[in-house]
Design an enzyme around this catalytic site. Sequence first.
Site, PDB file in Angstrom:
ATOM      1  N   GLY A   1      12.191  99.141 -21.150  1.00 29.62           N
ATOM      2  CA  GLY A   1      12.987 100.645 -21.770  1.00 29.62           C
ATOM      3  C   GLY A   1      13.875 100.005 -22.872  1.00 29.62           C
ATOM      4  O   GLY A   1      13.572  99.160 -23.467  1.00 29.62           O
ATOM      5  N   ALA A   2      14.590 101.146 -23.278  1.00 30.21           N
ATOM      6  CA  ALA A   2      15.061 101.201 -24.780  1.00 30.21           C
ATOM      7  C   ALA A   2      14.338 101.008 -25.758  1.00 30.21           C
ATOM      8  O   ALA A   2      14.400  99.932 -26.631  1.00 30.21           O
ATOM      9  CB  ALA A   2      16.226 100.148 -24.628  1.00 30.21           C
TER      10      ALA A   2
ATOM     11  N   HIS B   1      11.645 100.881 -29.126  1.00 33.35           N
ATOM     12  CA  HIS B   1      11.620 100.902 -30.346  1.00 33.35           C
ATOM     13  C   HIS B   1      10.372 100.757 -30.816  1.00 33.35           C
ATOM     14  O   HIS B   1       9.331 100.658 -30.233  1.00 33.35           O
ATOM     15  CB  HIS B   1      12.704 100.045 -31.154  1.00 33.35           C
TER      16      HIS B   1
ATOM     17  N   HIS C   1       8.001  98.113 -29.548  1.00 32.03           N
ATOM     18  CA  HIS C   1       6.943  98.708 -28.174  1.00 32.03           C
ATOM     19  C   HIS C   1       5.997  99.609 -28.559  1.00 32.03           C
ATOM     20  O   HIS C   1       4.962  99.204 -28.067  1.00 32.03           O
ATOM     21  CB  HIS C   1       8.225  99.160 -27.205  1.00 32.03           C
TER      22      HIS C   1
ATOM     23  N   ASP D   1       9.327  87.479 -28.335  1.00 29.90           N
ATOM     24  CA  ASP D   1       9.755  86.560 -27.440  1.00 29.90           C
ATOM     25  C   ASP D   1       8.507  85.504 -27.174  1.00 29.90           C
ATOM     26  O   ASP D   1       7.639  85.651 -26.343  1.00 29.90           O
ATOM     27  CB  ASP D   1       9.818  87.439 -26.019  1.00 29.90           C
TER      28      ASP D   1
ATOM     29  N   ARG E   1      18.505  94.991 -28.209  1.00 26.80           N
ATOM     30  CA  ARG E   1      19.783  94.367 -27.938  1.00 26.80           C
ATOM     31  C   ARG E   1      20.206  94.703 -29.296  1.00 26.80           C
ATOM     32  O   ARG E   1      21.641  94.350 -29.425  1.00 26.80           O
ATOM     33  CB  ARG E   1      19.793  92.804 -27.591  1.00 26.80           C
TER      34      ARG E   1
HETATM   35  O1  PAF Z   1      10.007  91.324 -22.644  1.00 27.93           O
HETATM   36  C1  PAF Z   1      10.362  92.033 -21.818  1.00 27.93           C
HETATM   37  O2  PAF Z   1      10.793  93.448 -22.074  1.00 27.93           O
HETATM   38  C2  PAF Z   1      10.634  91.562 -20.289  1.00 27.93           C
HETATM   39  O3  PAF Z   1      11.069  90.277 -20.244  1.00 27.93           O
HETATM   40  C3  PAF Z   1       9.369  91.792 -19.469  1.00 27.93           C
HETATM   41  C4  PAF Z   1       8.146  91.233 -20.043  1.00 27.93           C
HETATM   42  C5  PAF Z   1       8.957  93.335 -19.444  1.00 27.93           C
HETATM   43  C6  PAF Z   1       9.601  91.292 -18.090  1.00 27.93           C
HETATM   44  O4  PAF Z   1      10.558  91.908 -17.572  1.00 27.93           O
END
Ligand code: PAF
Length: 286
Positions: A38-39, A41, A44, A157, A194
């Site tokens: 969530g949150a 941006h 996403h 990530d 964040r």
């Molecule tokens: O990248 C993320 O937002 C989280 O690590 C994920 C892949 C949704 C797992 O909780």
Amino acid sequence: MQTIRELEALGPALAELRGRGIALRGQGATVALVPTMGALHAGHMALIEEAGRRADRVVATIFVNPLQFAAGEDLDRYPRREAEDAAMLAAGGCDLVWMPTATQLYPRGFATNVSVAGISERWDGAARPGHFDGVATVVLKLLIATMPEVALFGEKDFQQLAVIRQLVRDLGLPVAVVGVPIVRDADGLALSSRNAYLSADERRRAVALPQALEEARAAIRTGHEPVATILAAARARLVAAGFERIDYVALVDAATLEPIDTLDREARLAAAASLGKTRLIDNIAL
Ligand code: PAF
């Protein structure tokens, strides 16, 4: 867009999305999964957009996964904006969002831990012990619950993406894992939920992170100095900008994430450092 909270409602909703029962997988509409905390941006939304190109239906999950936060981390203050997130997902063309509760995913007595050895252990894994076990555990659960043909994750990530690829490969899961490039603000800072923690002053300083990586990349490509010297200069650049804890600045093999000191294969330059209480990560390809 349909919103589901109960695990029991997920199966019928997916069956309807596919146009046939999920038991007839492959004969109904294909599904792409975008797991999130969530949150949301623009980063996403790039995942949702790419998901829409790769499958007939797009399913997103929103779950702030307690297993991937160590004690003392930001689980309690992690931004939660369900209504805004749902509106963004609907506008972005998401077909179904699943927002499970922690008790649905981890009912009383839940005792399983999924651990991907090796690739989880360095870098963020060393700085955040247990983090990737929490990620692998929840991602496996989300994949099993939704059975997507494709699952998409952001390249910000980068280690998480590598861990998930390894998990899927090792367990032979029938899902294609797709990495989606980082989306950045105009000044170069990688978008992250964040970033909302940063004060105005920290936000100004934060741009030193992508800048240090860009400068290091240019220097490594030039090849005039040893990689170790260039990485030390990048660390110094971050310290000068006010970053207090630098977990790593590293040149790594893009597939294995092992540190390298010559640019003789596909590589990634990656860093993690904290400004005040906010830990930021970033990486760029070489
Ligand atoms: O990248 C993320 O937002 C989280 O690590 C994920 C892949 C949704 C797992 O909780």
